[in-house]
Design an enzyme around this catalytic site. Structure first.
Site, mmCIF file in Angstrom:
data_model
loop_
_atom_site.group_PDB
_atom_site.id
_atom_site.type_symbol
_atom_site.label_atom_id
_atom_site.label_comp_id
_atom_site.label_asym_id
_atom_site.label_seq_id
_atom_site.Cartn_x
_atom_site.Cartn_y
_atom_site.Cartn_z
ATOM 1 N N ASP A 135 -4.407 9.699 -30.754
ATOM 2 C CA ASP A 135 -4.491 8.346 -31.300
ATOM 3 C C ASP A 135 -3.172 7.812 -31.823
ATOM 4 O O ASP A 135 -3.095 6.681 -32.293
ATOM 5 C CB ASP A 135 -5.528 8.298 -32.430
ATOM 6 N N CYS A 151 3.238 1.716 2.866
ATOM 7 C CA CYS A 151 4.490 0.955 2.779
ATOM 8 C C CYS A 151 5.554 1.778 2.054
ATOM 9 O O CYS A 151 6.720 1.809 2.461
ATOM 10 C CB CYS A 151 4.263 -0.359 2.027
ATOM 11 N N CYS A 156 0.845 -1.190 0.000
ATOM 12 C CA CYS A 156 0.000 0.000 0.000
ATOM 13 C C CYS A 156 0.884 1.244 0.000
ATOM 14 O O CYS A 156 2.104 1.158 0.112
ATOM 15 C CB CYS A 156 -0.938 0.025 1.196
ATOM 16 N N ASP A 158 1.577 11.029 -29.879
ATOM 17 C CA ASP A 158 0.814 11.607 -28.765
ATOM 18 C C ASP A 158 1.161 10.962 -27.424
ATOM 19 O O ASP A 158 0.696 11.420 -26.381
ATOM 20 C CB ASP A 158 -0.699 11.416 -29.007
ATOM 21 N N ASP A 208 -5.883 16.062 -30.189
ATOM 22 C CA ASP A 208 -5.071 15.889 -31.397
ATOM 23 C C ASP A 208 -6.019 15.983 -32.590
ATOM 24 O O ASP A 208 -7.175 15.559 -32.506
ATOM 25 C CB ASP A 208 -4.386 14.517 -31.354
#
Length: 730
Positions: free
Chosen positions: A622, A18, A15, A626, A424
């Site tokens: 896409d 930790c 977690c 990018d 984009d």
């Protein structure tokens, strides 16, 4: 004094608390200048003074706190394998725990008086605690040794005491019966709690196990071997062994292995994975080529300018890695709260035991023990553990039915805060596929001439030729051309019967002696001002027409942009395309903020600039170009028809590549975050009301002492309410 800075894998963390513990241990070590531990990717970045400490010392210190540093030089594949094996083991433990917990739940809730029921439940619950849920008890012990606590501590304490108390009552029921008390057992509480917590951990582990897929696919773009020309002889070499200045041969269809400069030959190169633009680029002598791009029909030689970590592709990989590593899971907030909540509950439970013990009532210490167990049972973090995972699962299920794939929990929280979104252009706002959108021909052009045009373009290697062929695909294709010639980057020429036809650039046609026509040029100028590409056509020595080729805007884009703006979110557009094209598209959609001719690093810098203005930024794209910008954005959205790498980097994938899904996604995320906050609120309300009642606050006035069985029911009710609230998302 020299310092060393290194990235070191950490094992044993379960977690965010930790990670904080490991970070504190490293930071307190002699000679360490700074340390940062990331729970999301289980990596520590440590800078230390070489004279005062070394890796072995740091490893021993971390081991003493219950964790471990993997100081061996493990490869990325080995680390991924370790992470995947750990995830598979956790999945198996969750399935086995669920298989055993179901009959325990049924017996405990409906058939508690069946013969030997308690012994059956004990037999089924024991392996859940000692084998499949063992990690919680081990982790709680590690934290206790360092005077720390987290959610694992409360899970271990509540389920452990419920199990031990139930085990005692199973084998020694007469101890309570002689004192007029019912020897209840709470095996179902311990078993079901551990199963649900394991389920949450398994979901989290699965999300993290896939985070390296984007990096692996990026790395896969660079070929492992290439052909080097040594004194005119082709020699196959490993890519990592190539030195700057060596001459490399690239054949048709091959990926370009390194960055360099063309020395001989020419060809069209598909750079869409870097620029996002669909049209291949003509590469001739003295022009730059980049690793990961794909050569088309021709072949050429180039001189290696950048090798190894210096290539543009390698830099994108490193930036994506750094951006991914900077992310933290949403569960961190819950763990932080649990860090305070757990010791508080333990203190209340122990104080309850003491107060009852010294109260002087009949069976004071026995009632004190029951009250203490009741406090721990009612305070069990089942609802707290379910608050986030159930809402996430419901949101993901709803999103999937809408064609919206949500990758992790963190994106849900960020979605509510978005106030700027960067889109984009190519493939996101537009179709991402060049098409013939208009044609213009003079009266002297005949219908029978169109099949000739199609036949010529079928033989052309120019990237726009495909769009023209597709436009005229229904026309006959068996026209026999005479003297077909192609001039790279200029156009094609052919004869049919007694006529000569040319298709290409205006400059080339004029150089060939073709007479201009004012109406054709006026039409072409308008098309060029709209950002389109124009191909000119001539017959004999007369300019006869022009063909407009562009990347059309998706039909849904304008409505989507308006819907996003109505949510109070700024819309920005980025593209590697020319200024005229960008300006035209922005005007069509009502986008005020845009930038053209952007490279991958320009897009990343644009995101950074927006974030420096204290904006919470979403990015939709896409292409591989990018990927860095997607990683840097607070929320990353990939179009489903884009590259696999963009989808791996992104936290949201829109399956149908429809821009209208973006406002729907943002609305779903806002609802999801509200549900999570409501769940956490109710999870704590149950404890705020239930813990004092369980401790016996009503006993002095009403003589009421909450039975542990009712505490278990209240705990179950809190879980049911949280799950029911989450299901409202569907």
């Amino acid at each position: 004094m020299s310092t060393i800075k290194k990235e070191i894998p950490v094992s044993g963390m379960s977690c965010a608390a930790c990670a904080i513990a490991v970070e504190k241990t490293l930071a307190a070590s002699p000679g360490v200048k700074q340390a940062a531990v990331n729970y999301a990717n289980h990596l520590a970045i440590v800078e230390w003074e070489e004279e005062n400490t070394n890796l072995e010392d740091l490893k021993k210190r971390v081991q003493s706190s219950g964790y471990d540093l993997l100081i061996e030089n493990l490869q990325q594949e080995e680390l991924e394998k370790m992470q995947w094996e750990a995830h598979q083991l956790l999945k198996k433990r969750t399935l086995y725990a669920g298989f055993l917990a179901l009959p325990v739940f049924l017996i405990g809730m409906f058939w508690m008086h069946m013969p030997y029921g308690n012994y059956i439940m004990w037999g089924l619950t024991t392996p859940i605690l000692l084998i499949f849920g063992r990690q919680f008890f081990v982790q709680a012990w590690k934290l206790a040794k360092n005077r720390q606590a987290n959610m694992d501590t409360l899970v271990a304490m509540s389920t452990g005491i419920a199990y031990l108390y139930s085990t005692f009552n199973t084998f020694f029921p007469e101890f309570l019966i002689k004192r007029g008390l019912e020897p209840h057992v709470y095996f179902e509480a311990a078993a079901v709690i551990l199963f649900f917590i394991l389920l949450g951990k398994s979901l989290e582990s699965g999300a993290k196990a896939g985070t390296s897929e984007a990096l692996k696919k990026l790395m896969g773009l660079q070929p492992q071997e290439l052909t080097v020309l040594e004194k005119g002889i082709a020699v196959v070499k490993n890519t990592k062994d190539v030195q700057v200045g060596e001459i490399i041969l690239v054949r048709p269809g091959q990926k370009i292995p390194l960055d360099g400069t063309v020395t001989e030959g020419s060809s069209y190169v598909n750079e869409s994975m870097l620029t996002g633009e669909p049209l291949p680029v003509l590469k001739e002598k003295d022009q730059k080529v980049f690793a990961g791009t794909i050569n088309q029909e021709g072949s050429f030689n180039f001189k290696a300018d950048q090798v190894g970590d210096q290539t543009l592709l390698s830099q994108i990989i490193e930036r994506v890695k750094a951006a991914q590593g900077s992310k933290a899971p949403i569960q961190k907030t819950v763990d932080k709260v649990a860090g305070v909540f757990v010791p508080t509950v333990l203190a209340i439970a122990f104080l309850t035991f003491l107060i009852w013990g010294f109260s002087g009532v009949d069976d004071a210490w026995l009632k004190g023990m029951l009250a203490m167990i009741t406090v721990l049972v009612i305070a069990c973090p089942c609802a707290l553990g379910l608050a986030t995972p159930t809402a996430i699962m419901a949101a993901m299920g709803k999103g999937a039915s809408m064609g919206i794939l949500i990758k992790d929990a963190e994106s849900l929280e960020k979605g509510k805060k978005i106030d700027a979104i960067v889109l984009d252009k190519t493939g996101t706002i537009t179709e991402g596929n060049p098409q013939v959108t208009d044609v213009y021909f003079l009266d002297g052009w005949k219908e029978m001439d169109f099949p000739i045009l199609k036949a010529m373009e079928e033989k052309s290697e120019h990237p726009l030729a495909k769009a023209i062929v597709n436009h005229f695909r229904k026309l006959p294709g068996d026209t026999r051309l005479i003297d077909f010639k192609s001039e790279t980057g200029k156009g094609v020429m052919a004869r049919l019967e007694h006529s000569t036809f040319r298709i290409g650039t205006l400059k080339w046609l004029k150089a060939s002696g073709i007479q201009e026509d004012k109406s054709v040029l006026n039409w072409a100028e308008k098309a060029l001002n709209e950002g389109a590409s124009v191909v000119f056509v001539s017959k004999e020595d007369q300019l006869m027409g022009a063909i407009k080729i562009s990347d059309p805007v998706k039909a849904s884009s304008k409505e989507a942009v308006q819907a996003i703006q109505q949510l109070g979110i700024e819309v920005h557009m980025l593209t590697g395309d020319q200024e005229k094209t960008a300006s035209w598209v922005a005007r069509q959609l009502g986008i005020r903020n845009y930038r053209s001719e952007t490279l991958p690093q320009d897009k990343a810098n644009y995101i950074k600039d927006l974030k420096s203005q204290n904006k919470t930024v979403a990015m939709a794209g896409d292409g591989i170009n990018d990927s860095e910008a997607l990683s840097l954005a607070d929320l990353s959205i990939a179009m489903g028809k884009g590259t696999d790498i963009a989808m791996e980097v992104a936290e949201i994938t829109l399956v149908h590549s429809d821009l209208q899904q973006i406002p729907k996604t943002l609305q779903l995320m806002r609802k999801s975050v509200n549900i999570i906050h409501q769940n956490l609120f109710w999870a704590f309300i149950y404890n705020i009301i239930g813990i004092p009642v369980a401790a016996g606050i009503l006993y002095p006035a009403f003589g009421f002492l909450l039975n542990p069985m009712l505490a278990g029911a209240a705990m179950a009710l809190s879980s049911v309410s949280v799950v029911s609230n989450s299901l409202r998302l569907r």
